[in-house]
Design a protein around this motif. Structure first.
Motif, mmCIF file in Angstrom:
data_model
loop_
_atom_site.group_PDB
_atom_site.id
_atom_site.type_symbol
_atom_site.label_atom_id
_atom_site.label_comp_id
_atom_site.label_asym_id
_atom_site.label_seq_id
_atom_site.Cartn_x
_atom_site.Cartn_y
_atom_site.Cartn_z
ATOM 1 N N ARG A 1 0.845 -1.185 0.000
ATOM 2 C CA ARG A 1 0.000 0.000 0.000
ATOM 3 C C ARG A 1 0.884 1.239 0.000
ATOM 4 O O ARG A 1 1.250 1.752 1.064
ATOM 5 N N PRO A 2 1.253 1.772 -1.159
ATOM 6 C CA PRO A 2 2.090 2.976 -1.183
ATOM 7 C C PRO A 2 1.406 4.162 -0.528
ATOM 8 O O PRO A 2 2.070 5.033 0.047
ATOM 9 N N ASP A 3 0.071 4.214 -0.588
ATOM 10 C CA ASP A 3 -0.649 5.313 0.051
ATOM 11 C C ASP A 3 -0.511 5.256 1.570
ATOM 12 O O ASP A 3 -0.394 6.289 2.236
ATOM 13 N N VAL A 4 -0.501 4.047 2.125
ATOM 14 C CA VAL A 4 -0.343 3.908 3.578
ATOM 15 C C VAL A 4 1.075 4.283 3.989
ATOM 16 O O VAL A 4 1.290 4.913 5.030
ATOM 17 N N GLU A 5 2.052 3.903 3.173
ATOM 18 C CA GLU A 5 3.428 4.299 3.461
ATOM 19 C C GLU A 5 3.550 5.815 3.443
ATOM 20 O O GLU A 5 4.206 6.421 4.306
ATOM 21 N N GLY A 6 2.903 6.471 2.481
ATOM 22 C CA GLY A 6 2.907 7.930 2.437
ATOM 23 C C GLY A 6 2.141 8.554 3.581
ATOM 24 O O GLY A 6 2.474 9.641 4.066
ATOM 25 N N LEU A 7 1.092 7.847 4.041
ATOM 26 C CA LEU A 7 0.307 8.360 5.168
ATOM 27 C C LEU A 7 1.150 8.428 6.437
ATOM 28 O O LEU A 7 0.936 9.295 7.295
ATOM 29 N N ILE B 1 -7.240 5.586 4.376
ATOM 30 C CA ILE B 1 -6.948 4.160 4.157
ATOM 31 C C ILE B 1 -8.016 3.524 3.270
ATOM 32 O O ILE B 1 -7.709 2.782 2.337
ATOM 33 N N VAL B 2 -9.287 3.824 3.539
ATOM 34 C CA VAL B 2 -10.371 3.263 2.734
ATOM 35 C C VAL B 2 -10.278 3.761 1.297
ATOM 36 O O VAL B 2 -10.502 3.003 0.347
#
Length: 683
Positions: free
Chosen positions: A21-27, A284-285
């Motif tokens: 999840r690249p978005d979670v890593e960025g989060l 996340i969603v």
């Protein structure tokens, strides 16, 4: 844990290849940025402490997803493997930073603070730092000069406790409630919903009544980890591009709102924690669409993701760098904090590539889980040894008995500040904070949440007079002196004192609680009713001079006029009881921690003397108020601390101050003859 697992999965709508999840890593980078803004002193981002809550949601989501996929894939959780991965992931970097903190504590902090750091090292290395700070009633929002370089490890303690317990709860739930692995998510979801609801309710109540303790509590934070776990357990919808972008934007807006609108005055986590937690959940969603759309393009950009990748090391480094920079240069300007944070990020990048990543990917350790666990135990042992080294490095200070202390009586011949101990000192400056006297030890300086004092009466029933000491901790530090006088004069002495509670009839702001001090108003009312009911012969009143008064739900810019008027009201009420009244003026406040200074200057104690300054010791409103009430006598003790306008750290081998504005019980006792000459006969 990184935002990936070992195999491809589409559970819960996740469609990234390999489960990454690249978005979670960025989060993670967003969360870390919020924390850096707040800790760096950016006033408009005072609520950036919500970055910790974001990390909890992310951890709950990733860890629960990892465990559930393992359960569904293999029908079991490999606990040794799980704990081994956590050991490799977390302990090497945490131990390395602890070692650096110990070295710089030896170089830059006074011995008294070094001892505190040693205790913090042990608590942090064993991951119960949050409970240590809770027990100490530590103030997360206290000035940097008063906080531990390891205070940020509290959040790691909460997270590690989750890592330790949650797999066991999950496994037990499935074994007891889920007969088949394919329905494992339903009982797990039921349990996490129940636990999270209970934790949120507890957090809402406790965050208002005891915000300092609530801030560090595992039980007030469990629901935030639970929120992430719920996301991993429910089937998340696969959103379209527009919907995903809109939801991500909403989530980031909620996080930004909390960062900009929250402050140290916000009861936290409590209900206020819902805003950043739900905002994080929304982001996340939104990532379940599998497309980098809208704000997710920024969150998932390579530089942002890299910062998220090193966020753990950044978190470890940023706080001690700020603490030691402050110890070196004094209070930091915004540009200095920015440089310190830049240094911390540089150290984090270096630590990630040379410590964190190599151990995390070590084939030697990962092949045999017990090796990783043994290695983790070795890391903990190294931290504990470092703490013991810090303890052993403290100066050897001879502590003399109470009978050997001259204290205030030495002023008769000590015309200049004492330069060296004669036989030793009392109390030991490394332990000065514990020298508080019998009243405090007996629980009669009542805690912030208490609204009525216990009996707290000393002396026989056939006493010649009844005397009451009334006020806050600045009244309580005179109790040892009054106790000696009471013994000589056969008084019955009662102590009615409360932490941070002004004797003036006002509602004050309490920094420790982060809100208006309602308990003080109720306690004061009960204490005054008790004084009127018991009709003492003499009431001794004293209090600190630095209160912030609340009126119409606002803190007054200048509280002095109101404090004076309302102290007059309190003194008149006491006089109506028929008692004689004495007001002891507040003592001079030091510009530094006196016991810290003494521990560093044992051969030159005069270096810790400081000039008495009116501007630092505020307008003496308490004296003016006392002079306005007929029959109230004012007693000053400034001359017994600051002869010729120079306040002394040590007098007659007695350490005068603990901290910067409280007398040690040892020195207070030696003031008995001085006060006895000035107090009226109660009869």
């Amino acid at each position: 844990m990184k935002a990936r697992d070992d195999k491809h999965s589409q559970r819960g709508g996740v469609i990234w290849r390999g489960g990454f999840r690249p978005d979670v890593e960025g989060l993670r980078a967003v969360a870390m940025s919020c924390a850096l803004l707040a800790h760096g002193g950016v006033a408009v981002a005072a609520g950036g402490y919500i970055g910790v809550d974001m990390f909890y949601v992310i951890s709950g989501f990733l860890i629960t997803g990892l465990l559930m996929r393992e359960l569904e894939r293999e029908g079991r959780i490999h606990l040794l493997d799980f704990y081994a991965r956590r050991a490799r992931r977390l302990l090497p970097a945490a131990t390395f930073v602890i070692g650096v903190i110990v070295v710089f504590s030896l170089l830059l902090l006074p011995p008294a603070r070094q001892l505190t750091v040693a205790g913090d090292v042990i608590a942090s290395s064993l991951y119960f730092a949050n409970w240590r700070f809770t027990a100490q009633s530590a103030d997360y929002f206290a000035p940097v000069t008063e906080t531990s370089p390891l205070q940020h490890y509290w959040s790691l303690g909460v997270e590690e406790q989750f890592y330790l317990v949650w797999p066991l709860i999950l496994l037990a739930t499935v074994l007891l409630m889920g007969r088949y692995v394919r329905v494992a998510r339903k009982p797990a979801l039921a349990v996490v919903l129940a636990l999270s609801a209970a934790s949120l309710l507890y957090s809402a109540i406790y965050s208002y009544s005891s915000p300092n303790q609530a801030y560090f509590s595992t039980f007030t934070r469990a629901w935030e980890l639970g929120a992430g776990a719920i996301l991993a357990l429910v089937p998340l919808p696969r959103l379209g591009r527009v919907a995903a972008g809109a939801l991500a934007g909403l989530g980031l807006a909620m996080i930004a709102a909390a960062t900009l609108l929250y402050s140290a005055a916000t009861p936290y986590p409590g209900v206020a924690g819902l805003l950043p937690v739900l905002g994080t959940a929304a982001v996340i969603v939104s990532g379940t669409s599998g497309r980098m759309t809208g704000p997710l393009r920024v969150v998932g950009a390579a530089p942002v993701r890299y910062f998220g990748r090193i966020s753990y090391s950044t978190y470890l480094w940023h706080w001690p760098v700020l603490i030691f920079a402050t110890a070196t240069f004094g209070e930091l300007a915004l540009w200095q904090s920015a440089i310190a944070i830049a240094v911390a990020i540089g150290l984090a990048s270096l630590t990630y590539h040379t410590v964190e990543r190599p151990f995390m990917r070590s084939q030697f350790l990962s092949r045999v889980p017990r090796r990783s666990l043994a290695f983790g135990a070795g890391c903990v042992a190294c931290s504990v040894i470092a703490a013991l080294v810090l303890v052993r490095a403290q100066p050897n200070i001879d502590t003399i008995s109470a009978d050997e202390v001259q204290g205030a009586s030495a002023l008769a011949y000590q015309t200049e500040p004492q330069r060296r101990p004669n036989q030793g000192l009392r109390p030991n400056p490394l332990k000065a904070s514990a020298d508080r006297g019998r009243l405090v030890e007996d629980g009669c300086l009542v805690q912030r949440e208490v609204t009525e004092s216990p009996a707290c009466t000393y002396g026989g029933a056939r006493a010649k007079a009844k005397v009451v000491l009334f006020g806050d901790s600045h009244a309580a530090h005179f109790f040892p002196a009054l106790e000696r006088i009471a013994e000589r004069r056969n008084w019955r002495l009662t102590g009615l004192t409360k932490m941070g509670c002004a004797p003036a009839d006002v509602l004050v702001w309490n920094n420790r609680l982060g809100r208006a001090y309602d308990e003080c108003v109720e306690w004061r009312r009960n204490a005054l009713e008790r004084i009127v009911r018991e009709r003492p012969d003499l009431v001794v009143v004293s209090g600190a001079s630095f209160y912030s008064v609340m009126e119409d739900d606002e803190r007054l810019e200048d509280s002095t006029p109101v404090l004076e008027e309302r102290l007059v009201r309190t003194l008149e009420r006491i006089r109506e009881s028929g008692a004689k009244v004495v007001l002891i003026g507040d003592i001079p406040h030091a510009p530094f921690e006196v016991s810290d200074c003494v521990s560093e200057n044992l051969d030159s104690l005069d270096e810790c003397a400081f000039p008495y300054e009116e501007r630092r010791n505020r307008d003496p409103f308490d004296r003016r108020a006392a002079k306005r009430v007929r029959g109230v006598k004012v007693v000053e003790v400034t001359d017994a601390l600051c002869p010729r306008g120079l306040c002394r750290a040590v007098i007659g081998d007695a350490l005068t101050y603990r901290g910067s504005n409280h007398l040690t019980a040892t020195y207070s006792r030696t003031l008995a003859p001085f006060l006895e000459r000035k107090l009226p006969d109660p009869r």
